[in-house]
Motif scaffolding. Sequence first.
Motif, short mmCIF file in Angstrom:
data_model
loop_
_atom_site.label_atom_id
_atom_site.label_comp_id
_atom_site.label_asym_id
_atom_site.label_seq_id
_atom_site.Cartn_x
_atom_site.Cartn_y
_atom_site.Cartn_z
N GLN A 158 0.87 -1.19 0.00
CA GLN A 158 0.00 0.00 0.00
C GLN A 158 0.90 1.23 0.00
O GLN A 158 1.82 1.35 0.80
N GLY A 159 0.62 2.14 -0.90
CA GLY A 159 1.40 3.37 -0.95
C GLY A 159 2.64 3.26 -1.82
O GLY A 159 3.40 4.22 -1.95
N MET A 160 2.85 2.09 -2.46
CA MET A 160 4.01 1.99 -3.36
C MET A 160 3.83 2.99 -4.50
O MET A 160 2.76 3.14 -5.06
N GLU A 165 9.42 -0.27 -8.34
CA GLU A 165 10.14 -0.16 -7.06
C GLU A 165 10.15 -1.48 -6.29
O GLU A 165 10.94 -1.67 -5.38
N LEU A 166 9.25 -2.39 -6.64
CA LEU A 166 9.19 -3.69 -5.95
C LEU A 166 10.28 -4.60 -6.51
O LEU A 166 10.34 -4.84 -7.72
N LYS A 167 11.17 -5.09 -5.64
CA LYS A 167 12.26 -5.94 -6.11
C LYS A 167 11.93 -7.43 -5.91
O LYS A 167 12.10 -8.22 -6.82
N SER A 168 11.49 -7.78 -4.73
CA SER A 168 11.21 -9.20 -4.50
C SER A 168 10.21 -9.38 -3.36
O SER A 168 9.87 -8.42 -2.65
N SER A 254 14.99 -1.86 1.26
CA SER A 254 14.12 -1.71 2.42
C SER A 254 13.07 -2.82 2.35
O SER A 254 12.51 -3.08 1.28
N VAL A 255 12.81 -3.46 3.48
CA VAL A 255 11.85 -4.56 3.52
C VAL A 255 10.68 -4.17 4.41
O VAL A 255 10.88 -3.71 5.54
N ILE A 256 9.47 -4.35 3.90
CA ILE A 256 8.27 -4.06 4.69
C ILE A 256 7.45 -5.33 4.82
O ILE A 256 7.22 -6.04 3.83
N ALA A 257 7.04 -5.63 6.05
CA ALA A 257 6.28 -6.86 6.29
C ALA A 257 4.98 -6.52 7.02
O ALA A 257 4.83 -5.42 7.56
N PRO A 275 -9.95 0.17 1.10
CA PRO A 275 -8.67 0.56 1.69
C PRO A 275 -8.78 1.02 3.15
O PRO A 275 -7.78 1.43 3.73
N ALA A 276 -9.98 0.91 3.73
CA ALA A 276 -10.15 1.35 5.12
C ALA A 276 -9.79 0.21 6.08
O ALA A 276 -9.72 -0.95 5.68
N ARG A 277 -9.56 0.57 7.33
CA ARG A 277 -9.36 -0.43 8.38
C ARG A 277 -10.39 -0.19 9.49
O ARG A 277 -10.71 0.95 9.79
N TYR A 278 -10.86 -1.27 10.07
CA TYR A 278 -11.84 -1.19 11.16
C TYR A 278 -11.32 -1.97 12.36
O TYR A 278 -10.50 -2.87 12.19
#
Length: 382
Positions: A158-160, A165-168, A254-257, A275-278
Amino acid sequence: MTQTLSILGSTGSIGTQSLDVAEKLGMKIACLTAHSNDRLLEEQARKYKPHTVALVDEDAAKRLKIALQDTSIRVLSGMEGVCVCAADKDSDTVLTSVVGMAGLRPTLCAIEAKKKIALANKETLVAGGALVTKKAKEHGVEILPVDSEHSAIFQSLQGMHRKEELKSIFLTASGGPFFGKTREELADVTLAQALKHPNWSMGAKITVDSATMMNKGLELIEAVWLFGVRPSQIEVVVHRESVVHSAVEFVDNSVIAQLGVPDMRIPIQYALTWPARYPSPVQKLSLPDYGKLTFSKPDEDTFRCIALCRGAIERGGLYPCIANGANEEANALFRGGKIGFLDIADLVAGALESVPSKENYTIDDVFDADGAARAYVREHIS
Ligand code: NDP
Ligand code: MG
């Protein structure tokens, strides 16, 4: 939420948890479907008040029709009935939690009707990935992942800024109940042992797929279709604790999990509210309680299915469908006590050698290749 949901496969592990999530979100239910569990579908129909329900099995549908006589709920039967539910005009989202590639046709029906798809049914994407993603693109339909790893990847993306930009992708795997075992030790394992998953409570088919690690192979193929990456960009990492649900690496390393307790209600809910969270009733993650998290390479010589699936998607065409069809058949034979645990991977490998593939396939080609892979398995059981 004011959205309306239909669930295909509502009586299963994901289906029942999805109803729970939808109820807490205040979503309305339009249609529910299952294969033959008329008792549970009746209970669900009375509780969640869909206007239509469908059972694939004709006899079970007849029983359900009688059982629901005192209500105004419409009862349909057969795969056509499931497809009517998939395309119903009242739903905004269709959650597909059918097990197996039997979910392919209704998923395509839902896409044609321009429904948002919350996809748990990975075999559909494995068997017919090109058809499903092409149709979704044509109809401007979003496919939102429910599978926990793919939800984690999706959440991490989200937000990429730009796709380049995504490598792996680090696709995490619990390793299942047989982690650390040798081929010799696996030769005599029983169904009861295979069904004892360390972290997740799931339907029987996927639990056996987790034991063979075919599930991770199927998920690798699922990730290729969902995120448009090459198979070589996906690394499977064994992570016994099932807390890091997967991660993405960007070009700057940079790694995001995404992390959380192992509970499918988190990815199910995110697919429904994105895209919302509850707020969610799921237990909060306490990292100090875990103390440490571990990561290692999978033993792909023992758990051959990962490499078989990677090879299948690299070869492309109908090979993923052949691997999936052979596995569905072999998995069922193992659950029925007809073959041994190690036979599953051997039969998938044999089908991939023997069943012909083709590029640019149609839906009929998918069903033909699936049928041929299943026939191969039945003919080659010792
Ligand atoms: P279950 O076996 O628990 O449930 C399967 C559901 O599909 C049931 O409602 C069943 O109906 C229905 N169904 C079975 N066969 C058919 C058919 N031929 N046509 C139409 N409907 C059918 O499976 P799970 O909920 O465990 O898994 C569902 C999907 O989600 C699978 O693709 C799995 O890989 C994926 N998934 C599951 C996870 C989990 O935690 N369980 C996690 C991530 C992904 P009936 O009850 O009448 O047989
Ligand atoms: Mg998963």
